[in-house]
Design a protein around this motif. Structure first.
Motif, mmCIF file in Angstrom:
data_model
loop_
_atom_site.group_PDB
_atom_site.id
_atom_site.type_symbol
_atom_site.label_atom_id
_atom_site.label_comp_id
_atom_site.label_asym_id
_atom_site.label_seq_id
_atom_site.Cartn_x
_atom_site.Cartn_y
_atom_site.Cartn_z
ATOM 1 N N VAL A 186 84.446 113.836 10.396
ATOM 2 C CA VAL A 186 83.465 114.145 9.353
ATOM 3 C C VAL A 186 82.078 114.319 9.962
ATOM 4 C CG1 VAL A 186 82.277 113.150 7.357
ATOM 5 C CG2 VAL A 186 84.780 113.023 7.523
ATOM 6 N N ALA A 187 81.699 113.386 10.834
ATOM 7 C CA ALA A 187 80.376 113.470 11.462
ATOM 8 C C ALA A 187 80.260 114.748 12.283
ATOM 9 C CB ALA A 187 80.143 112.240 12.342
ATOM 10 N N LEU A 188 81.334 115.071 12.990
ATOM 11 C CA LEU A 188 81.323 116.253 13.845
ATOM 12 C C LEU A 188 81.200 117.538 13.040
ATOM 13 C CD1 LEU A 188 81.864 115.273 16.761
ATOM 14 C CD2 LEU A 188 83.711 116.916 16.792
ATOM 15 N N LEU A 189 81.998 117.633 11.986
ATOM 16 C CA LEU A 189 81.969 118.855 11.175
ATOM 17 C C LEU A 189 80.614 119.006 10.479
ATOM 18 C CD1 LEU A 189 85.596 118.872 9.715
ATOM 19 C CD2 LEU A 189 84.604 120.538 11.312
ATOM 20 N N LEU A 190 80.015 117.925 10.059
ATOM 21 C CA LEU A 190 78.681 118.013 9.457
ATOM 22 C C LEU A 190 77.672 118.491 10.503
ATOM 23 C CD1 LEU A 190 78.615 114.840 7.188
ATOM 24 C CD2 LEU A 190 78.238 117.196 6.413
ATOM 25 N N ARG A 191 77.802 117.990 11.723
ATOM 26 C CA ARG A 191 76.894 118.421 12.799
ATOM 27 C C ARG A 191 77.039 119.917 13.063
ATOM 28 N NH1 ARG A 191 77.163 118.613 18.567
ATOM 29 N NH2 ARG A 191 75.133 118.195 19.512
ATOM 30 N N GLU A 192 78.252 120.424 12.890
ATOM 31 C CA GLU A 192 78.514 121.847 13.127
ATOM 32 C C GLU A 192 78.270 122.693 11.884
ATOM 33 O OE1 GLU A 192 79.543 123.133 16.094
ATOM 34 O OE2 GLU A 192 79.614 121.186 17.081
ATOM 35 N N GLY A 193 77.950 122.049 10.765
ATOM 36 C CA GLY A 193 77.763 122.813 9.527
ATOM 37 C C GLY A 193 79.061 123.380 8.970
ATOM 38 N N MET B 251 82.328 107.670 3.877
ATOM 39 C CA MET B 251 81.173 107.958 3.021
ATOM 40 C C MET B 251 79.866 107.645 3.752
ATOM 41 S SD MET B 251 82.385 109.446 0.417
ATOM 42 C CE MET B 251 80.707 109.668 -0.194
ATOM 43 N N HIS B 252 79.907 106.657 4.630
ATOM 44 C CA HIS B 252 78.709 106.374 5.434
ATOM 45 C C HIS B 252 78.359 107.570 6.317
ATOM 46 C CE1 HIS B 252 75.903 104.530 8.185
ATOM 47 N NE2 HIS B 252 76.730 104.687 9.188
ATOM 48 N N GLU B 253 79.344 108.178 6.939
ATOM 49 C CA GLU B 253 79.063 109.351 7.784
ATOM 50 C C GLU B 253 78.630 110.532 6.939
ATOM 51 O OE1 GLU B 253 78.654 109.287 10.927
ATOM 52 O OE2 GLU B 253 79.597 107.370 11.384
ATOM 53 N N VAL B 254 79.183 110.641 5.747
ATOM 54 C CA VAL B 254 78.771 111.729 4.846
ATOM 55 C C VAL B 254 77.288 111.573 4.510
ATOM 56 C CG1 VAL B 254 79.001 112.586 2.485
ATOM 57 C CG2 VAL B 254 81.047 112.168 3.861
ATOM 58 N N VAL B 255 76.908 110.370 4.101
ATOM 59 C CA VAL B 255 75.510 110.127 3.726
ATOM 60 C C VAL B 255 74.602 110.320 4.938
ATOM 61 C CG1 VAL B 255 73.894 108.329 2.985
ATOM 62 C CG2 VAL B 255 76.109 108.577 1.822
ATOM 63 N N ARG B 256 74.987 109.740 6.068
ATOM 64 C CA ARG B 256 74.169 109.814 7.275
ATOM 65 C C ARG B 256 74.019 111.258 7.758
ATOM 66 N NH1 ARG B 256 72.408 111.718 11.292
ATOM 67 N NH2 ARG B 256 72.006 110.693 13.269
ATOM 68 N N GLY B 257 75.055 112.062 7.561
ATOM 69 C CA GLY B 257 75.039 113.427 8.069
ATOM 70 C C GLY B 257 74.532 114.455 7.072
ATOM 71 N N GLY B 258 73.980 114.010 5.948
ATOM 72 C CA GLY B 258 73.428 114.949 4.982
ATOM 73 C C GLY B 258 74.478 115.613 4.116
#
Lengths: 388, 388, 388, 388
Positions: C228-235, C266-273
């Motif tokens: 999740v964190a990775l995909l958010l970083r990649e948009g 959910m923590h990574e979702v919130v942290r990653g925007g």
């Protein structure tokens, strides 16, 4: 099936790289068992590796691990290798065996420690220049053990920055081989846990960054040959770290746990153009001989890869393609299994004889007396090993 | 939910045993990181363990690992512990850190090495006699790495023979706690890989042989609380080695990876009569603090077990039973989840205050200056660690 | 921790999408159990979904599955939904329930069957146009059961070609959400087995192709929040298919098996925007209520996601960041765990009251008599279900 | 290696039992694909099974599944089988395909439903009496999906009670074969999840209760051959349900996913006295041919078991024993691998010719036209399948 002469011709081009560290003592966190005759220096490791090539004919290069194989004069080390009939291959960077790296190396929250780690990677490129190596293999033990311990995304940013700096330092014929691993020694997150993460970083670096598949670094149930096929399709398969596993990163002899998987991997390699000169795929061993003798363990491993390759080369590609296109599930499976069921040991014995080698490398090495001489001669000094 | 005073009364009876080795340095096969202030002797390990008890009030005993904690005078060691407010608990036998044990200990194909291993186990019973311990915990690293390496059945026969001899040597109030583990350090077969194997051996030994559940020793997906319920039903649950894992035997702090699983385990313990004086179930920690400080790591772990226990005690057993008998899937699940969702930290802080302890053990230990003093005082000597 | 009013404000913006198929009968290959009151049409499924929103206030849209929800007049279906207070959301394409798809859909070796599959995907875009949906969710059951059965690489080529054609057909505000799954119903290879494969295809399609993370579709041990964190970083995080699992793709209620994992996600979702309006991340449920009643099962699932979100929003980001940067392993972990240990049910009850909802959605729905009325009214006709 | 004539003699005694349900349509929860020529009755299933025996010579019996194979006159069914050259073997009880069994069968919280389930098991013993079967195979889908849903221990009590009643009903030459399975269709707990649970129940029942090993029913990484060796040592190995898996209970053709594992299993069977007349170990297939044709799929499966058996019989037991006792890790492994690497297809072709069979059963069946005739003749009626 493919004609035997064609298979033999292809097998003659095969080249498997040995890891210098496989000749030193290794073990688990519970115990490293000492073995007689184990090398005490990089030079002695290379000498042992040269034995494997002498008897198998398909292991012409040796990978280094820095700092384990740090020497004063790398050019001399390379000459030493050449004199023994082998070359120095990939340089492996080690940024995990220093108290500073407790919370990671290039992804450490402390910028000073990141600098130290990057400097070590740059030193490895210096070593590559000195020994004439084209491959920098990067595996990072970086990660976290507890939820919240560090910021997943910030660690990716730091990793990307380090990789960029190292990539920029590479010579034009040098490349980065980026390795992934699901876990161990980090037990919650690993900064490069899977092929997707390695691939995403390589894409941003450039063409000379490719992914290394270590066959022991996946989650249970992962289909490794699928990843191999995908990376070949993307032009991003840099090579293999071969070994085998029943559970985790067991680092057993390649082909010992699941020879059929090894065959399926080699089948995808052959089918995807990853075999043969010019393919750019490096076939490396990365394993530990914790309880078995080192040189015979490497010989057995090389033979296992060679046998799997021979079977993969035997696959009747035209028949397979026809059955696949026709939707003949059992027929297509049978074409593959026919090659796998074949006993290729006579073919390989014949090939060795044609190459002037003993048809049975295991027996020939055992008869040579090398192991006994090493045990007698290598007295005193510090045996090489993990961390030594 | 269960009335809070009843929960508190039950919690006052809780007793969690600390492992002496958790205070020494530990790590993975890749690196053992040294930490400041780490004990250099069995006495210093016990002193550190006593700190954990002093701040939590629920960790009154310390397990030994022989030979790691070998001393000349065990009676003096026991007195040292008592003087610090704790007792010596389980004795753990270690038959895996000697070059002789490369191919196993009690299941080794060599009868001489088996004898040596059994003699060590018998020595451990001597230690038990000397320190007044009732529990002999047996975990065997024995197994094989390669198919064919040894005979699975012969190894079982040898194991059974060794267990019989040790069982015969036990005093009337002493018991064997037999631990199982799926893999590591053996990577093909482990001689006691699962609860079923341990259970079958215990059945043949007698009533004073019971199974220990190490929460990190299972295959992925194993339902540990089910095993707990089963062993309690059979009267064969000897105790726990608590720790937590995301992947393999990661030995992280218990409750760190899956606090809900820990709660479910404690629920089955409570439901099956495994909690409270006289239950005969030993609650032991067995984990490594590779990157975090040792004493705070143990305090956090003890608190995690205590919180899970408090939640398990809060479960409304009557409501749960009614919903279960009525086939109300969501209702029954909700009864359990109500207890889990409860924040029990205020209740536990209150309990500690009632017991004359600081409500926040983590902060209180940090304020005490003990860690700083240990780091300053424990200079020179050899830090304790795996294998030290 | 974050101030409660801020947490409440954020929670008011939350939107969880319900799957129409969760209201029909479902099961395993062994048995689909029929339940009373199950919908017999797309309209009745939407009516049931509207109940979930009426009591929770955070489930304002319903996803369709075509052909399961095929109707003559999609505009009327959308109006029907609006009249009940909900909207139609994502359109899910189903290319696995036709005898033609035995060897795959878009990756089938037969070009005629590929054409049929692509045409169905294009029809789904027509449905999207008709109902005003922006999301086309694509999950392919495609794969193989036996080594050699089909060509891994050729299947990737066919898949890529199909995706290109569908992507070209999308309207400017529409996107493809590409889902991956390790296995089932294919048992040797799956054509999109992991996030890396989905990501690689999305990269080639363009910005409006993103990856969907189904929380039940990974190999054992996979760290989902890392992905999740990775995909958010990649948009490239398009959304979630939420459910929970102990073993494989069990499709249990989200949060039932590992509530701590859901919190970490959910923590990574919130942290990653990834949380909040404009993030573009779709929060969808995709699960089966095989043995529990459907509407209460959905309500419980929505509450589980909401509770995990509330806890994630409570995390003290500044304290976490400070501890992480300082290398304080236990301190950083404690910041995260403080939020997780918090009982957020009072906060959520308060929020509901402020929104004019009953503080206890489960009890309120039970009291409403809707289930009993549905069971009485929905007599005759064919109950909706997998494949119906 | 063992002399070829001895291997052939042993192979002549082999007997593999076919499952009647493998000839009906099967699939996953996503889709059951219909195939041409599929049987519409128990009689037609037996006719198909007889074809497999006719071409392989090693599949002389067929297992029934009740109620799938319920007929009015079981004696007539047995006579029908005999007329076709096969016998009726094991009777499989099915207590999972009725809406009443939503929360379990013999472990259901409702005593009325438990009674219904036990009555069905007793009916199966009646069928055994009627067809002359000695084996009652019991697999229970019983379990729970959610923590707290039901009481783990109470379910064990109910299960034990049911087993006692059924055991008491057995004739003197009849036995219970108790099967275990980790998960599916239950996803939180399964009432008999592992061999240890099955073994514990069998111990209490008596000598005529034994454990069945289904090769697809384990957690990832479980060493199945170890379990086989253990159960043989305990005299509790009742038999096998053979199939193969890459991920979960995939029910692929045995030997398709990991032929080396199948060989290792057969090696432990042979080594532990489980092969040959009088061993009491039943070799049964239990698998689904979801996408491949049924009869050829069964033929291929039977051949895979036969090939693995031949290799296991070839193992040089004396050389293996010597290497094992000598602690020669690589030597002992090599003895085993020599047998595995052997291509046994010529030996098996020879054996068939000696037995008056076609050397290539796959090709011979294909040439026979049976499949085409079945597809032409079996028109109308309801194809048999899961649940039919």
């Amino acid at each position: 099936m493919t004609a035997v002469p064609d298979v033999k011709a292809a097998l003659r081009t095969q080249s498997i790289e040995l890891p210098s560290w496989a000749f030193g003592n290794s073990g688990t966190r519970f115990k490293v068992f000492a073995q007689p005759g184990v090398p005490r220096s990089a030079e002695e490791k290379i000498a042992d590796a040269a034995q494997v090539h002498a008897y198998t004919g398909v292991a012409p290069s040796v990978a280094l691990h820095i700092p384990w194989d740090r020497v004063d004069d790398y050019a001399a080390l390379a000459a030493h290798a050449r004199a023994l009939g082998v070359a120095i291959g990939t340089v492996n960077a080690n940024v995990f065996q220093d108290d500073d790296f407790r919370l990671g190396s290039v992804a450490n929250p402390d910028p000073g420690i990141r600098r130290k780690a990057i400097d070590h990677l740059l030193e490895c490129v210096d070593v590559m220049d000195a020994v004439g190596s084209a491959n920098l293999k990067l595996w990072f033990a970086d990660g976290t053990n507890y939820p919240g311990q560090d910021d997943v995304r910030a660690r990716q940013d730091r990793l990307a920055e380090a990789l960029r700096e190292v990539y920029a330092r590479l010579g034009g014929d040098q490349r980065i081989l980026l390795e992934y691993k699901l876990f161990e020694p980090a037990f919650y997150t690993t900064d490069v846990p899977d092929w997707g993460t390695a691939y995403a970083h390589c894409l941003k670096l450039g063409d000379r960054a490719q992914v290394v598949v270590d066959t022991g670094h996946h989650a249970p149930g992962t289909n490794i040959e699928f990843i191999v096929a995908l990376l070949l399709r993307e032009g991003r398969l840099g090579g293999f770290d071969f070994n085998s596993r029943f559970y985790a990163d067991d680092d057993l002899m390649v082909g010992a746990a699941d020879p059929f998987q090894l065959f399926r991997i080699m089948h995808e390699v052959v089918r995807g153009g990853g075999f043969g000169p010019g393919s750019g795929v490096a076939f490396m061993l990365d394993q530990c001989h914790n309880i078995e003798p080192k040189i015979p363990g490497q010989i057995r491993s090389v033979l296992n890869v060679q046998e799997a390759t021979a079977k993969a080369l035997l696959v009747d590609a035209a028949a397979l393609d026809a059955a696949q296109r026709g939707g003949d599930v059992l027929g297509a499976n049978a074409v593959l299994m026919d090659a796998y069921a074949t006993d290729v040991r006579p073919l390989l014995a014949e090939l060795r004889t044609e190459q002037g080698l003993d048809p049975d490398p295991v027996a020939a090495f055992a008869r040579s007396g090398y192991a006994e001489r090493a045990a007698a001669d290598r007295v005193g000094g510090q045996q090489a090993g993990w961390g030594a």
